[in-house]
Structure formats: C-alpha cells, structure tokens
Scaffold this motif. Structure first.
Motif, PDB file in Angstrom:
ATOM      1  N   PRO A 283      -4.882   5.258   5.157  1.00  0.00           N
ATOM      2  CA  PRO A 283      -5.146   3.915   5.696  1.00  0.00           C
ATOM      3  C   PRO A 283      -4.023   3.496   6.652  1.00  0.00           C
ATOM      4  O   PRO A 283      -2.840   3.568   6.296  1.00  0.00           O
ATOM      5  CB  PRO A 283      -5.158   3.022   4.447  1.00  0.00           C
ATOM      6  N   PRO A 284      -4.331   3.036   7.864  1.00  0.00           N
ATOM      7  CA  PRO A 284      -3.291   2.732   8.853  1.00  0.00           C
ATOM      8  C   PRO A 284      -2.305   1.652   8.425  1.00  0.00           C
ATOM      9  O   PRO A 284      -1.106   1.766   8.684  1.00  0.00           O
ATOM     10  CB  PRO A 284      -4.082   2.310  10.097  1.00  0.00           C
ATOM     11  N   HIS A 285      -2.769   0.580   7.766  1.00  0.00           N
ATOM     12  CA  HIS A 285      -1.834  -0.464   7.343  1.00  0.00           C
ATOM     13  C   HIS A 285      -0.906   0.044   6.242  1.00  0.00           C
ATOM     14  O   HIS A 285       0.283  -0.311   6.203  1.00  0.00           O
ATOM     15  CB  HIS A 285      -2.594  -1.695   6.850  1.00  0.00           C
ATOM     16  N   ALA A 286      -1.439   0.896   5.353  1.00  0.00           N
ATOM     17  CA  ALA A 286      -0.610   1.478   4.298  1.00  0.00           C
ATOM     18  C   ALA A 286       0.450   2.393   4.896  1.00  0.00           C
ATOM     19  O   ALA A 286       1.577   2.471   4.397  1.00  0.00           O
ATOM     20  CB  ALA A 286      -1.483   2.241   3.306  1.00  0.00           C
ATOM     21  N   LYS A 287       0.100   3.078   5.973  1.00  0.00           N
ATOM     22  CA  LYS A 287       1.066   3.932   6.669  1.00  0.00           C
ATOM     23  C   LYS A 287       2.248   3.091   7.161  1.00  0.00           C
ATOM     24  O   LYS A 287       3.407   3.497   7.059  1.00  0.00           O
ATOM     25  CB  LYS A 287       0.383   4.628   7.841  1.00  0.00           C
ATOM     26  N   ASP A 288       1.956   1.906   7.670  1.00  0.00           N
ATOM     27  CA  ASP A 288       3.022   1.005   8.118  1.00  0.00           C
ATOM     28  C   ASP A 288       3.880   0.540   6.942  1.00  0.00           C
ATOM     29  O   ASP A 288       5.108   0.395   7.067  1.00  0.00           O
ATOM     30  CB  ASP A 288       2.423  -0.202   8.839  1.00  0.00           C
TER      31      ASP A 288
END
Length: 333
Positions: free
Chosen positions: A164-169
């Motif tokens: 998930p992109p937000h989790a990556k952040d």
C-alpha cells in the motif's frame, strides 16, 4: 538518545487470519499459486470464504505475530497497524492487547473493512495466503508516533507494507525517526513474490542503510539477488548489511553478522502441521535474544525454538509457553 521503554516496535498489516485445511486440488482448481501470498479483492475473498468449509479464525498479520512472540519471550513489544472500527477490528485489537503487546493505533472510522487473510493449509503443512488488505491500506505516516518510535530499541518493518503506497510512506518515516533516535531498523522480506515486486527498492533500503537488520527465508533471499546459488546470495547479503538471518526450513538457519556466516540447526519437531507464522516467530525469537545482548548465533537459536513451536499446530500465535521452552534450552528468559 531517548530512554528506551520498548525492546521492539513492529509496524505491519493488521490482519485477521481465517484458516482452513484443503487439498492441493483446491488450489489448482482456483488457480492459486501454492506457498505464497496472493493479494485479492473483496469479491474474491467472499468466494474463497464460501468454499473453504470449516475454518479457524485468529488475529494475525506478520509483524503482529512477531510482536506477540517477542512478548511471550519477555520482550517489551508494541505494534502499529490499521484496523477499521468494525467487529473484526475490535476482535483484532482485544486479542493483540491480551497478549501484552501495546497497540494504540486509532482505528479508521470509514473506508474498507478490517483486513483478512484466507490461509489454505495443505496436508504437507504448507500455507498459501490470500489476503484482502482492506483497512491496512489506510496506514499513513500520521499513524507513526515519533516518541513511540524513539522509545524502541529496534523498529521491525514487514515487507508486505511496501504494497500500500501510504503504508510505504509510514515505513520510510519510521526508519528515519528510528535512526535519528539512534535505534536500529529491521526488515522482513515477507514473501518471494513480494521481493519480486519490489526487489530494487528493497536492495536500495538495505544498501542505503535505511535498514540495519534483514530477515528472509531461502526463497526470498534467492529472489532478492536473482540467483540459485545460496552461498553466493548469503555472501552478497553479508556485504550489504551488518546483521541478517536466513531461515531454511528443516535445514535450520544461518546468521550473518559482520560478514561472518554461522549455521544454526532447526529445533526438532514431531510433525509440521502448519508453517503459517514460522518466519514471524523466528524473527520474534531472534529479536528477543538481541534485546538481551546475545550474539547472532544465539539469537538464531532462540528464533529456531520459537519457529518450531509455531509449526507444530494450526495458527501463527504460540500456544505453548515460549519462555519455558527457551529456558529448557539454556536461555535465561
């Protein structure tokens, strides 16, 4: 350096596991690749659940399992992950807190439901995961508390968070905060398919020293370095990071520290019932040993003890007293 209140802070997907025993034909008929983790949508999740028959439901998630295992071995552990404020999310929260693991991430008030992983266990004990990420995808950098990160000796990040992109952040933020506080960051590669999706990014995390400790199984390691030569892959890993552990199933594990490779045998088990969580619990034992200042080989031995307990029954949470098992093998827990 901020005073340390936690030995371990784990960031990962907050998932409830739904387990069933199936035969290989069940996987073949549905086009499911055996032994990996497949991301699925809600419609696929409902179809699988309807076909699974009798199931067992337990709270899971790779990093959450590691936090629980470490806590059972006497480490002070906490978890960061996202659930929805639904019935399943409440179950996950109560279950995790009951193990002694700290969990204070605010649940999502709207959006997709709490994540579920439909785990199909074949007669050989192999597990195949089909995961609906749901609310996990809503983990954001705002959920990462700088004070909490700074209070932990090791920050443990699961590779699945890279989906998930937000989790990556959130993952990146946690790593930066940890290093700013003088802490170490550990990464689990999670799954060979996950490595295939993000090989270059994982290698960059390791080589740029955003990650200090790496956990992998043999298949993940070979996928990371795109080789069939295990020894060559271990040598490459040792050159890229200061501390790592690689599990090899019945062949045990290798601990890599400062370029030195040490083999550790698997702890004996009468039968492999379900391999779900074996890597998670190995990491738990290793990190619990690290919190006590043990060397890499001893940490791997403790990891092997925890992994052996988990594969002897269905589910990824310990049912035996891990601390007593460790004491029986000479560890002061």
């Amino acid at each position: 350096m901020t005073a340390r209140a936690l030995d371990l802070l784990c960031l990962g997907n907050a998932i409830v596991d739904v387990l069933a025993t199936v035969d290989d034909a069940f996987l073949t008929e549905r086009g499911i690749a055996k032994g990996g983790m497949n991301l699925i949508d809600e419609a696929r999740a409902e179809a699988l659940y309807g076909a699974m028959g009798r199931t067992a439901i337990v709270s899971g998630g790779s990093a959450a399992n590691t936090a629980v295992g470490a806590a059972r071995l006497g480490a002070a552990a906490a978890f960061v992950g996202k659930v929805r404020d639904d019935e399943v999310g409440g179950y996950f929260t109560r279950d995790l807190r009951a193990t002694g693991v700290g969990f204070a991430t605010a649940p999502a008030a709207d959006g997709p439901a709490t994540a579920r992983s439909y785990i199909l266990v074949t007669p050989d004990g192999q597990r195949t995961m089909n995961t609906y990420l749901g609310a996990c995808q809503n983990l954001t950098p705002d959920d990462v508390d700088p004070a909490l990160v700074a209070s932990a000796g090791v920050i443990y990040l699961e590779g699945y968070l890279w989906d998930p992109p937000h989790a990556k952040d959130a993952f990146r933020k946690a790593s930066e905060l940890a290093h700013a506080a003088g802490r170490r960051v550990a990464l689990s590669l999670s799954d060979s398919l996950c490595v295939g999706r993000y090989r270059d990014e994982f290698l960059d995390l390791i080589r740029s020293k955003k990650v200090d400790i790496v956990f992998a199984n043999e298949a993940e390691l070979l996928a990371l370095y795109e080789t069939a030569d295990f020894d060559a892959a271990v040598t490459a890993l040792g050159a890229d990071c200061a501390l790592a552990a690689v599990t090899r199933g019945a062949e045990g594990a290798v601990a890599v520290e400062g370029g030195r490779v040490r083999a550790v045998p698997a702890s004996p088990v009468e039968a492999v019932v379900d391999s779900t969580g074996a890597g998670d619990l190995f990491a738990a034992g290793f990190l619990a040993g690290l919190a006590r200042g043990r060397d890499a080989a001893d940490c791997a031995r403790l990891g092997a003890i925890a992994a052996a307990e988990i594969i002897a029954h269905v589910g990824a949470r310990p049912v035996a007293d891990l601390a007593a098992l460790a004491r029986g093998e000479g560890f002061a827990i």
